[in-house]
Design a protein around this motif. Structure first.
Motif, PDB file in Angstrom:
ATOM      1  N   UNK A 183       0.854  -1.187   0.000  1.00  0.00           N
ATOM      2  CA  UNK A 183       0.000   0.000   0.000  1.00  0.00           C
ATOM      3  C   UNK A 183       0.891   1.238   0.000  1.00  0.00           C
ATOM      4  N   UNK A 184       0.462   2.315  -0.663  1.00  0.00           N
ATOM      5  CA  UNK A 184       1.244   3.553  -0.608  1.00  0.00           C
ATOM      6  C   UNK A 184       1.078   4.238   0.744  1.00  0.00           C
ATOM      7  N   UNK A 185       2.130   4.911   1.187  1.00  0.00           N
ATOM      8  CA  UNK A 185       2.068   5.642   2.454  1.00  0.00           C
ATOM      9  C   UNK A 185       2.200   7.148   2.271  1.00  0.00           C
ATOM     10  N   UNK A 186       2.820   7.595   1.193  1.00  0.00           N
ATOM     11  CA  UNK A 186       2.926   9.035   0.993  1.00  0.00           C
ATOM     12  C   UNK A 186       3.913   9.401  -0.097  1.00  0.00           C
ATOM     13  N   UNK A 187       3.706  10.572  -0.675  1.00  0.00           N
ATOM     14  CA  UNK A 187       4.622  11.107  -1.681  1.00  0.00           C
ATOM     15  C   UNK A 187       5.838  11.703  -0.972  1.00  0.00           C
ATOM     16  N   UNK A 188       7.007  11.485  -1.555  1.00  0.00           N
ATOM     17  CA  UNK A 188       8.258  11.990  -0.986  1.00  0.00           C
ATOM     18  C   UNK A 188       9.006  12.792  -2.046  1.00  0.00           C
ATOM     19  N   UNK A 189       9.716  13.822  -1.580  1.00  0.00           N
ATOM     20  CA  UNK A 189      10.515  14.656  -2.457  1.00  0.00           C
ATOM     21  C   UNK A 189      11.975  14.616  -2.006  1.00  0.00           C
ATOM     22  N   UNK A 190      12.861  14.713  -2.976  1.00  0.00           N
ATOM     23  CA  UNK A 190      14.287  14.857  -2.695  1.00  0.00           C
ATOM     24  C   UNK A 190      14.842  15.981  -3.537  1.00  0.00           C
ATOM     25  N   UNK A 191      15.310  17.049  -2.900  1.00  0.00           N
ATOM     26  CA  UNK A 191      15.765  18.246  -3.606  1.00  0.00           C
ATOM     27  C   UNK A 191      17.163  18.615  -3.126  1.00  0.00           C
ATOM     28  N   UNK A 192      18.027  18.949  -4.054  1.00  0.00           N
ATOM     29  CA  UNK A 192      19.385  19.368  -3.691  1.00  0.00           C
ATOM     30  C   UNK A 192      19.915  20.314  -4.762  1.00  0.00           C
TER      31      UNK A 192
END
Length: 316
Positions: A167-176
């Motif tokens: 099941x999905x738990x949440x959208x995640x972002x990675x920014x640098x």
């Protein structure tokens, strides 16, 4: 400084927990609609979250090589954290828009949002708008999650994920973001007399910024309670910036977007095929053992012994 507009912010972050009645919208295609239904979920409406941010401080006004002559490469994960203001704003505008979409999902009585798409556009030189659009879904179950999940997965991908025990738990972002000063070594490798060769300083720049963005993405997924991560988009932008000491700087920006997923418990089934029940149709074994062997009777399916005809003698 970074400041967010409050226009259009929902009055209640938690809203109602029961699904609304009447007509509702959906961003799902017909196939996605059918796939979500096959996974035990029903769409309950379109959700939208938006935020407009003003960026007035980027965290890096000058060349890092000019400030610290011993270092040519600086990224957001180093001690001095250049571009920290801009990176913080990029995180803030995304999480704010996503939180407002989740608020609409909760108000519609949904358990999560599928098919999320993200759009960003510049309104002016210093103002950007970020929008998150998706479809809220509700499970056909009496058990409700503590908080709605978010996912960029399409309807078909979501259904396959659920059928496989995830099941999905949440959208995640990675920014640098990172910058690299064009020092003498870089100029020698990238000049018109250098020939065909790798510019290892640029390789180091893009590798560093991607590595840092992936680390940020993994940390965000762990915060969502995920066991794994499905990456949706990977972007890399490199631009040139003038340096006051007469050279150039390269500024790289990496963005990763994904959905964290977790396993859910299912009723365990025994491994292998189920055992077959065998019922005896013959009589008791003891009776069969005491019974003398019988001769095959005609018509019982047992082949009888072949008998030779008796020889007939003729008297003379």
């Amino acid at each position: 400084m970074v400041r967010g507009e409050t226009t259009g912010v929902p009055a209640e972050e938690h809203g109602k927990s029961e699904p609304r009645e009447g007509a509702w919208e959906s961003a799902l295609s017909v196939r996605e609609f059918a796939a979500v239904g096959s996974a035990g979920f029903d769409p309950v409406g379109l959700v939208l979250g938006t935020a407009i941010f003003h960026v007035g401080y980027t965290g890096a006004f000058t060349c890092t090589y000019e400030q610290f002559s011993s270092r040519s490469l600086e990224s957001t994960n180093t001690q001095w954290r250049p571009f920290s203001g801009l990176v913080d704003a990029m995180y803030a505008v995304r999480t704010t828009a996503l939180r407002r979409a989740v608020s609409e999902c909760r108000a519609r009585g949904g358990d999560g949002v599928v098919g999320l798409t993200f759009r960003i556009r510049e309104i002016s030189a210093e103002n950007v708008e970020f929008t998150a659009v998706g479809t809220a879904v509700r499970a056909r179950s009496s058990i409700r999650p503590r908080r709605p999940f978010t996912s960029h997965l399409s309807g078909q991908e979501f259904a396959r994920l659920v059928h496989s025990g995830w099941v999905p738990t949440g959208v995640a972002f990675g920014i640098s973001m990172a910058s690299r000063h064009d020092d003498r070594h870089t100029v020698r490798q990238s000049g018109w007399t250098a020939g065909n060769q790798e510019v290892d300083t640029y390789t180091q720049l893009v590798s560093q910024v991607r590595r840092d963005a992936r680390a940020q993405l993994t940390r965000e997924a762990a915060k969502n309670g995920g066991d794994a991560l499905v990456v949706d988009d990977m972007e890399l932008r490199v631009r040139e910036r003038d340096c006051r000491i007469g050279a150039k700087d390269r500024v790289a920006e990496a963005l990763f977007v994904g959905t964290s997923i977790a396993r859910f418990e299912r009723t365990r089934k025994p491994a292998g095929p189920a055992p077959l029940t065998i019922m005896r149709l013959d009589r008791n074994r003891n009776d069969l053992a005491d019974e003398p062997s019988r001769k095959p009777a005609a018509g019982d399916g047992t082949p009888a012994a072949t008998q030779m005809p008796e020889e007939v003698s003729t008297a003379t």
